[in-house]
Each structure stands twice: as C-alpha cells, then as structure tokens.
Design an enzyme around this catalytic site. Structure first.
Site, PDB file in Angstrom:
ATOM      1  N   HIS A   1       0.853  -1.201   0.000  1.00 48.72           N
ATOM      2  CA  HIS A   1       0.000   0.000   0.000  1.00 48.72           C
ATOM      3  C   HIS A   1       0.884   1.244   0.000  1.00 48.72           C
ATOM      4  CE1 HIS A   1      -3.942   2.024   1.102  1.00 48.72           C
ATOM      5  NE2 HIS A   1      -3.053   3.009   1.183  1.00 48.72           N
TER       6      HIS A   1
ATOM      7  N   HIS B   1       1.268   5.298  -2.281  1.00 49.72           N
ATOM      8  CA  HIS B   1       0.742   6.234  -3.276  1.00 49.72           C
ATOM      9  C   HIS B   1       1.925   6.828  -4.031  1.00 49.72           C
ATOM     10  CE1 HIS B   1      -3.512   6.453  -1.729  1.00 49.72           C
ATOM     11  NE2 HIS B   1      -2.889   5.925  -0.690  1.00 49.72           N
TER      12      HIS B   1
ATOM     13  N   GLN C   1      -9.748   9.341  -4.993  1.00 53.16           N
ATOM     14  CA  GLN C   1      -9.378  10.067  -3.773  1.00 53.16           C
ATOM     15  C   GLN C   1     -10.500  10.953  -3.240  1.00 53.16           C
ATOM     16  OE1 GLN C   1      -6.017  10.492  -1.742  1.00 53.16           O
ATOM     17  NE2 GLN C   1      -7.956  10.751  -0.688  1.00 53.16           N
TER      18      GLN C   1
ATOM     19  N   HIS D   1      -9.759   1.887   0.571  1.00 57.17           N
ATOM     20  CA  HIS D   1      -9.488   2.709   1.752  1.00 57.17           C
ATOM     21  C   HIS D   1     -10.782   2.691   2.573  1.00 57.17           C
ATOM     22  CE1 HIS D   1      -6.047   4.068  -0.502  1.00 57.17           C
ATOM     23  NE2 HIS D   1      -5.720   4.977   0.387  1.00 57.17           N
TER      24      HIS D   1
ATOM     25  N   GLU E   1     -11.020   4.931   7.145  1.00 56.56           N
ATOM     26  CA  GLU E   1      -9.783   5.580   7.610  1.00 56.56           C
ATOM     27  C   GLU E   1     -10.158   6.878   8.305  1.00 56.56           C
ATOM     28  OE1 GLU E   1      -5.387   7.039   6.046  1.00 56.56           O
ATOM     29  OE2 GLU E   1      -6.990   6.728   4.590  1.00 56.56           O
TER      30      GLU E   1
ATOM     31  N   ASP F   1       2.391   3.404   2.941  1.00 55.50           N
ATOM     32  CA  ASP F   1       1.364   4.368   2.551  1.00 55.50           C
ATOM     33  C   ASP F   1       1.955   5.559   1.815  1.00 55.50           C
ATOM     34  OD1 ASP F   1      -1.114   5.460   2.186  1.00 55.50           O
ATOM     35  OD2 ASP F   1      -1.567   5.760   4.291  1.00 55.50           O
TER      36      ASP F   1
ATOM     37  N   TRP G   1       0.383  13.780   3.091  1.00 52.92           N
ATOM     38  CA  TRP G   1      -0.147  13.106   4.265  1.00 52.92           C
ATOM     39  C   TRP G   1       0.940  12.717   5.262  1.00 52.92           C
ATOM     40  CZ3 TRP G   1      -1.791  12.291  -0.711  1.00 52.92           C
ATOM     41  CH2 TRP G   1      -3.122  12.633  -0.979  1.00 52.92           C
TER      42      TRP G   1
END
Length: 416
Positions: free
Chosen positions: A56, A58, A151, A209, A212, A308, A314
């Site tokens: 996982h 991005h 997203q 997702h 979360e 992640d 983030w």
C-alpha cells in the site's frame, strides 16, 4: 548460482540454495559452514528471506510534501486538500521522475513487489496512465499493481464513476474506493456495491481505503466484507487502514469479526501514517488510531503492513524501509512477545504476497528465484538490529548488493 551458508526462516541448519535459469532448483541442508568457491555467494550465516512486498503506497503523490503548501494540521483531510492543490501541476514527466526515484529507493530496501494507488479524481487520469506505463516498463525488475483510487470519492466527485471505468479500461489492476469520504452514508454503501460490481465486470482485485477515520460510526467494513462473502471473492478483496476499528466498542467488534473471518478478506495497516494522522481531534485520552492488527491476526485473518506514503501531503517522512514500518507496528500494536517477533516478518513478506495474490512467491524449489539477504540470523535478530538488506536477487539476477555479502562472480551492475 549457489548461495551457501544461508539461514532460512524457522530452520536451525545452514543451507545451500541453488538457482538455475531463474528458478530455485535445490535447497540443501549443510552440516556445517563451508568455504566459498568460484560461482558462489557466501551468505555468511545471514537470513535468506522471500522479498519484501509493499502492499500500500501512493507513488503518484510521492516526494510532493510542501508543494505548494505543507499540511500544517497533520490531518488526513488537510492532506487531501494539499493534494488537491498539487494535482493541477501533475504531468507525465513530473510523475515519472518522482515514481522512478521512489521505486529505486524501495528496491534498495529489498522490495520486489508494489501495490500503488493512483488517483482517478483527475479528468486527465495522468497518474493512472503514467503508473501503468511504468509498471509495464519495469516488469522485469519489479512487480507493480496499480489501483484505480477515487481520492475525492467515486460517487461524490463529478463524473467519478465514469473515470473509474476509464481507469480500468486503461489497465489498472485493482478497483479502489473510499466510502467514508463520500458525502453521505448511503453514497458510501452504494460505492462499495458499485466497486465490487466493477471488479466482477472487469475481473480485477479490490483494495478499498475503508473507514480511515476515528468515527466509531463509520462501518463500511461490514458492507465490504458482506459483498466479498456474497460473491465468494474474499481472497481478492482488501480492506486498507480500517482505523475506525480502533474506536469500535468490543461488543460490536465481536459480531464484526465473525463476518470478517467468514468473508476471507485481507487487511493492510499503515501504522506510521495512521499513528500520525489519526487521533487529531482528541485531547486526552488520545487514541492511537491504528486498526486491531494483533486481534485480527489472533483471529486467523490475513494482515500485512504498508508504508502508505513517502514525503507527500499526508506523511512528510518515509525512507522506503519496511523494517522501520514493522518496528513501529510491533510497538504501537503491543506485539512485543517473543512469538510475535518470530512471526513478524510475515507481515511484510508472506502476508503481503497473499494480499496481492502473487503466484510462485517464496523460497521453494520450482519458484522464481526471488529473494533477499537480511543482516541477522532470524526474524528476531533482524528486527532488533534493524538489519540491512545485503542482497536482492530477482529471477536469478542480482539487482542490489551491499558490502557484507562476499561475491566471487562480479558479472552484474553493483548499485549502492
């Protein structure tokens, strides 16, 4: 190629591992350490392990922290706003250069398979298209799965569903979703049913997702698990994050776990990011905001760990080291017993491979000769020392090597 004096997980002996034509052909116990000779690699009693798997991340957002603004609050929702500001700057070259740099960082840390999410709430779909092209370009070096990830919501974003279908037609391997970020609970539930329908239509894997958020009333996980159970496709379905589970009461969880177990879905936790993003609305007591990793494992469910983010809106840190992520998880989830240590590498190897439905994974005769050499003799010593990845071999070819492994046949490109 022969690797001598190697430790294997949960085995007391040393081993010689033979590779021919990119396949493991023999795995032979040794009675004692042997002296290296021409054409051999001396593992020096370090741990030979299946490669790390990053389940996982991005990649389309990697290396963009602070562009154009930093996430000052540290919240998930400001991260989404900062990424929304960055999206107009995206182009193929921008994404390509950042992704290649990040993949090289991961390869240097023993990763040989990656599942990356790519934002579909962008009418150009430049992230999806570029990541699919990179996947195809690097297929001999590393295995990449691309998730079509909405997203800003699949049903709440204008034309979001059509963009998802377009991303799957472009070639995305996995259907994503974010039901807790849809405008209403009803839209969230509908999005789960829709994405499962898309996965069945296009014969794709699923990675959502899911919940979360710290909200104990965010319960889309039960919707996802039920849909997976209904269509008997749990092994192809993954729930990522599920951080709201940290806020569920135990009575509800006892009921939920029965469904989760029966559904056979997979779980991914991203502990470094979750411990940073979640609990932001709490004073004290303050929630950790990480899903129930230990309890899920004890219930016999498949759980793995991902990073992640690497330097994005983030999460502004990250160095590609899954051993660091594992170390965080063991502490945060209070998995510090010796038996926890003995099984810990499963969370970034075998369990992740199962989540990605990888075939021929693991050090076994007949499998592709993909492996890494870790500094340490077993799971515990590797984790305690945070040992280096000394060597990475893919399909019988050395793709990364550090100083500690003695090689007598330097017919490869050394990367440091």
């Amino acid at each position: 190629m022969e690797i001598i004096n190697a430790r294997l997980r949960h085995q007391p002996e040393l081993f010689t591992v033979t590779i021919k034509d990119g396949i493991f052909t023999h795995i032979t116990p040794q009675t004692q350490a042997i002296t290296i000779s021409e054409g051999q690699i001396d593992a020096q009693e370090n741990l030979l392990c299946a490669p790390f798997v990053e389940p996982h991340i991005h990649l389309d957002a990697a290396l963009t922290a602070g562009q154009p603004e930093w996430n000052q609050s540290g919240t998930l929702f400001e991260g989404i706003e900062r990424w929304r500001q960055r999206k107009p700057m995206l182009n193929e070259d921008d994404i390509y250069q950042r992704v290649i740099s990040t993949i090289e960082l991961l390869v240097q840390q023993g990763v040989q398979a990656i599942r990356t999410h790519a934002d579909t709430t962008d009418p150009s779909l430049v992230g999806v298209k570029t990541l699919c092209a990179i996947r195809d370009e690097l297929k001999d070096k590393i295995q990449i799965q691309v998730v079509a990830f909405p997203q800003d919501g699949m049903l709440s974003y204008p034309n979001g569903l059509a963009l998802m279908e377009q991303a799957l037609e472009v070639g995305a391997d996995v259907v994503g979703g974010i039901p807790h970020f849809e405008y209403t609970r009803e839209l969230g539930e509908e999005s789960v049913k829709t994405l499962i329908g898309l996965a069945r239509k296009y014969d794709r894997l699923v990675d959502v997702h899911c919940d979360e958020i710290d909200d104990p009333n965010s319960r889309f996980l039960e919707c996802l698990a039920y849909e997976a159970l209904k269509y008997d496709m749990g092994h192809k379905v993954t729930a990522s994050h599920t951080t709201a589970m940290h806020s569920y009461d135990n009575a509800y969880c006892s009921k939920l776990f029965r469904l989760l177990k029966n559904s056979n879905i997979n779980f991914i936790s991203c502990p470094t990011e979750s411990i940073h993003l979640q609990g932001r609305f709490d004073t004290y007591p303050k929630r950790r905001g990480v899903t129930r990793v230990k309890e899920l494992l004890e219930a016999g469910m498949n759980v793995c760990l991902g990073q992640d983010s690497i330097f994005d809106p983030w999460y502004s840190l990250g160095n590609g080291k899954l051993l660091r992520t594992l170390d965080f998880a063991l502490h945060i989830c209070q998995m510090m017993g010796y038996q926890d240590y003995r099984q810990a590498l499963d969370l970034i190897t075998e369990n992740s491979a199962k989540t990605l439905c990888l075939e021929g994974y693991g050090i076994a005769v007949g499998n592709s000769a993909n492996c890494i050499l870790l500094e340490g003799e077993d799971d515990y010593s590797v984790i305690r020392r945070q040992g280096e990845v000394l060597l990475s071999i893919r399909q019988g070819e050395i793709i990364m090597e550090r100083q500690a492994a003695k090689i007598l046949t330097p017919n490869y490109v050394k990367t440091n």
